[in-house]
Design a protein around this motif. Structure first.
Motif, PDB file in Angstrom:
ATOM      1  N   GLY A 285      -7.415   3.621 -10.982  1.00 43.35           N
ATOM      2  CA  GLY A 285      -6.123   3.397 -10.352  1.00 43.35           C
ATOM      3  C   GLY A 285      -5.052   2.806 -11.246  1.00 43.35           C
ATOM      4  O   GLY A 285      -5.238   2.585 -12.436  1.00 43.35           O
ATOM      5  N   PHE A 286      -3.883   2.547 -10.625  1.00 45.39           N
ATOM      6  CA  PHE A 286      -2.707   2.069 -11.345  1.00 45.39           C
ATOM      7  C   PHE A 286      -2.722   0.546 -11.508  1.00 45.39           C
ATOM      8  O   PHE A 286      -3.086  -0.184 -10.597  1.00 45.39           O
ATOM      9  CB  PHE A 286      -1.427   2.402 -10.563  1.00 45.39           C
ATOM     10  CG  PHE A 286      -1.211   3.854 -10.287  1.00 45.39           C
ATOM     11  CD1 PHE A 286      -0.972   4.738 -11.317  1.00 45.39           C
ATOM     12  CD2 PHE A 286      -1.228   4.333  -8.993  1.00 45.39           C
ATOM     13  CE1 PHE A 286      -0.740   6.083 -11.064  1.00 45.39           C
ATOM     14  CE2 PHE A 286      -0.992   5.675  -8.724  1.00 45.39           C
ATOM     15  CZ  PHE A 286      -0.756   6.550  -9.763  1.00 45.39           C
TER      16      PHE A 286
ATOM     17  N   TYR B 239      -2.865   4.013  -2.705  1.00 43.26           N
ATOM     18  CA  TYR B 239      -3.305   2.999  -3.669  1.00 43.26           C
ATOM     19  C   TYR B 239      -2.684   1.663  -3.304  1.00 43.26           C
ATOM     20  O   TYR B 239      -1.695   1.588  -2.566  1.00 43.26           O
ATOM     21  CB  TYR B 239      -2.935   3.393  -5.104  1.00 43.26           C
ATOM     22  CG  TYR B 239      -1.477   3.197  -5.454  1.00 43.26           C
ATOM     23  CD1 TYR B 239      -1.022   2.002  -6.008  1.00 43.26           C
ATOM     24  CD2 TYR B 239      -0.547   4.219  -5.244  1.00 43.26           C
ATOM     25  CE1 TYR B 239       0.321   1.821  -6.323  1.00 43.26           C
ATOM     26  CE2 TYR B 239       0.789   4.044  -5.556  1.00 43.26           C
ATOM     27  CZ  TYR B 239       1.214   2.846  -6.094  1.00 43.26           C
ATOM     28  OH  TYR B 239       2.536   2.669  -6.391  1.00 43.26           O
ATOM     29  N   GLN B 240      -3.291   0.601  -3.798  1.00 42.77           N
ATOM     30  CA  GLN B 240      -2.786  -0.755  -3.571  1.00 42.77           C
ATOM     31  C   GLN B 240      -2.087  -1.229  -4.834  1.00 42.77           C
ATOM     32  O   GLN B 240      -2.679  -1.237  -5.919  1.00 42.77           O
ATOM     33  CB  GLN B 240      -3.931  -1.695  -3.221  1.00 42.77           C
ATOM     34  CG  GLN B 240      -3.470  -3.094  -2.832  1.00 42.77           C
ATOM     35  CD  GLN B 240      -4.633  -3.955  -2.373  1.00 42.77           C
ATOM     36  OE1 GLN B 240      -5.679  -3.989  -3.028  1.00 42.77           O
ATOM     37  NE2 GLN B 240      -4.470  -4.640  -1.258  1.00 42.77           N
ATOM     38  N   GLY B 241      -0.815  -1.588  -4.713  1.00 45.06           N
ATOM     39  CA  GLY B 241      -0.031  -2.005  -5.868  1.00 45.06           C
ATOM     40  C   GLY B 241       0.337  -3.479  -5.831  1.00 45.06           C
ATOM     41  O   GLY B 241       0.006  -4.208  -4.898  1.00 45.06           O
TER      42      GLY B 241
ATOM     43  N   LEU C 104      -3.833  10.232   0.432  1.00 46.69           N
ATOM     44  CA  LEU C 104      -3.922   9.465  -0.808  1.00 46.69           C
ATOM     45  C   LEU C 104      -3.264   8.110  -0.590  1.00 46.69           C
ATOM     46  O   LEU C 104      -2.232   8.009   0.077  1.00 46.69           O
ATOM     47  CB  LEU C 104      -3.184  10.188  -1.938  1.00 46.69           C
ATOM     48  CG  LEU C 104      -3.824  11.433  -2.547  1.00 46.69           C
ATOM     49  CD1 LEU C 104      -2.791  12.164  -3.391  1.00 46.69           C
ATOM     50  CD2 LEU C 104      -5.019  11.045  -3.384  1.00 46.69           C
TER      51      LEU C 104
ATOM     52  N   LEU D 170       0.855  -1.181   0.000  1.00 44.06           N
ATOM     53  CA  LEU D 170       0.000   0.000   0.000  1.00 44.06           C
ATOM     54  C   LEU D 170       0.894   1.235   0.000  1.00 44.06           C
ATOM     55  O   LEU D 170       1.730   1.408   0.891  1.00 44.06           O
ATOM     56  CB  LEU D 170      -0.908   0.006   1.232  1.00 44.06           C
ATOM     57  CG  LEU D 170      -1.909  -1.150   1.320  1.00 44.06           C
ATOM     58  CD1 LEU D 170      -2.500  -1.238   2.713  1.00 44.06           C
ATOM     59  CD2 LEU D 170      -3.007  -0.998   0.284  1.00 44.06           C
TER      60      LEU D 170
ATOM     61  N   LEU E 153      -5.283   6.554 -15.245  1.00 45.69           N
ATOM     62  CA  LEU E 153      -6.006   7.439 -14.342  1.00 45.69           C
ATOM     63  C   LEU E 153      -7.287   7.966 -14.981  1.00 45.69           C
ATOM     64  O   LEU E 153      -8.281   8.210 -14.289  1.00 45.69           O
ATOM     65  CB  LEU E 153      -5.110   8.603 -13.927  1.00 45.69           C
ATOM     66  CG  LEU E 153      -3.904   8.259 -13.049  1.00 45.69           C
ATOM     67  CD1 LEU E 153      -3.141   9.527 -12.673  1.00 45.69           C
ATOM     68  CD2 LEU E 153      -4.329   7.505 -11.793  1.00 45.69           C
TER      69      LEU E 153
ATOM     70  N   LYS F  72       2.698   1.073 -12.941  1.00 49.68           N
ATOM     71  CA  LYS F  72       3.617   0.774 -11.850  1.00 49.68           C
ATOM     72  C   LYS F  72       4.289  -0.574 -12.094  1.00 49.68           C
ATOM     73  O   LYS F  72       3.622  -1.589 -12.250  1.00 49.68           O
ATOM     74  CB  LYS F  72       2.873   0.743 -10.507  1.00 49.68           C
ATOM     75  CG  LYS F  72       2.328   2.101 -10.086  1.00 49.68           C
ATOM     76  CD  LYS F  72       3.447   3.056  -9.687  1.00 49.68           C
ATOM     77  CE  LYS F  72       2.906   4.374  -9.177  1.00 49.68           C
ATOM     78  NZ  LYS F  72       3.979   5.275  -8.704  1.00 49.68           N
TER      79      LYS F  72
END
Length: 341
Positions: free
Chosen positions: A191-192, A118-120, A116, A87, A186, A196
């Protein structure tokens, strides 16, 4: 303590203890076979690992080996070769402000109160010497230097104070980004994924006490030094200009769910208001150039380029070791995907 993982015999590697100056190491698999095992059994193994670490520091470990040689030979994996969850927050809103300014946009006021995040992808963490592999230079290959916390179990709804007790280890992260792919993703509003790449972690992860007074209130008050192709690129202080601490980010991540041992939380790109500190992200340098000079000047990474991220203590000694990577064109490995069985 300073902990690391050797590559093999499985994808999760073999846990090792590394001495303070990162020259010597000893396998810890008799106590905990892998980093993930150690994190899941922390209360049980912590004391044993600490005893072995102190013995290594004193030169009393019979089976020690050269960590420096293992690292140079590419035998060192990421401390946590694969995590159950990654995260990434955005503690340094100066970074967000600069990126948005380039497109004549402002940061919403809510971002200063609600982080902010995001989960990668976390299934393949690169070792500090592993190459950044991309299929095309047109992806806009970029580095992003961050500090990360590896936690034990965290309850749902944990407060920042409760989250502080969950941090087992700290590490450095190169959150590899593909800038040309991000805008399209985006625009979808979801999300990504492609934007990534796999992250790289520093050679070792350290318990917070290794940082002494430099670890304070959930922030590491030291400079993160970056080099691109051997040239200084920046040294922002990770303790300055952070709107949120790692305690805040962990608490935010646990708002609606429990976090399990081995979750990795990132601070986001370290960035200072003082532009003289430089950058640990090419995109940030480019947007400043665009605003101040009318056009970006610094190119994204090309095949053959190198990046280096490192954090030094107040005596100039490396703490985590350096993330030292070369950018390579991706070639599918013979026999299938990279990694052990």
């Amino acid at each position: 303590m300073k902990l690391a993982s050797l590559k093999g015999p499985t994808r999760d590697g073999t846990l090792i203890l590394v001495n303070r100056d990162l020259t010597r190491a000893v396998k810890a698999d008799g106590i905990a076979p892998t980093m993930q095992y150690a994190l899941e059994h922390w209360d049980e193994v912590h004391g044993k690992l600490l005893d072995a670490y102190e013995s290594l520091e004193c030169g009393n470990e019979r089976h020690e080996f050269s960590f420096a040689d293992a690292l140079a030979a590419g035998k060192v994996a990421a401390p946590l070769p694969r995590a159950y969850q990654w995260l990434d927050g955005s503690a340094y809103l100066m970074h967000v402000e600069r990126v948005r300014a380039a497109r004549k946009d402002k940061v919403p006021e809510s971002f200063y109160k609600d982080p902010l995040m995001y989960q990668g992808g976390a299934d393949d963490m690169m070792g500090a010497k592993d190459p950044i592999r991309a299929a095309s230079e047109d992806w806009g290959i970029d580095l992003e230097g961050e500090v990360g916390a590896i936690v034990g179990d965290v309850r749902m709804g944990a407060t920042p104070a409760e989250a502080s007790a969950s941090i087992r280890l700290l590490t450095l992260i190169n959150d590899v980004s593909y800038r040309a792919l991000i805008p399209g993703e985006l625009a979808k509003g979801f999300g990504f994924v492609h934007g990534k790449g796999a992250n790289a972690l520093s050679p070792v992860a350290v318990t917070p006490d290794e940082l002494g007074s430099s670890w304070d209130a959930g922030k590491v008050h030291l400079r993160l030094v970056s080099h691109v192709n051997g040239k200084w690129f920046g040294n922002p202080n990770a303790g300055d200009d952070a709107t949120f601490s790692l305690f805040d980010l962990i608490s935010h991540a646990a708002k609606t769910r429990e976090l399990k041992a081995g979750t990795l939380i990132g601070t986001g790109t370290v960035s200072n208001k003082d532009a003289a500190t430089g950058y640990v992200c090419i995109m940030e340098a480019r947007v400043v150039e665009q605003v101040e000079q009318g056009a970006p000047k610094t190119p994204f990474l090309k095949f053959g380029d190198t990046v280096r991220l490192e954090m030094l203590d107040h005596h100039g000694a490396t703490i985590f070791g350096a993330i030292d990577q070369k950018v390579e064109k991706y070639s599918p490995p013979l026999g299938g995907a990279r990694g052990g069985s």
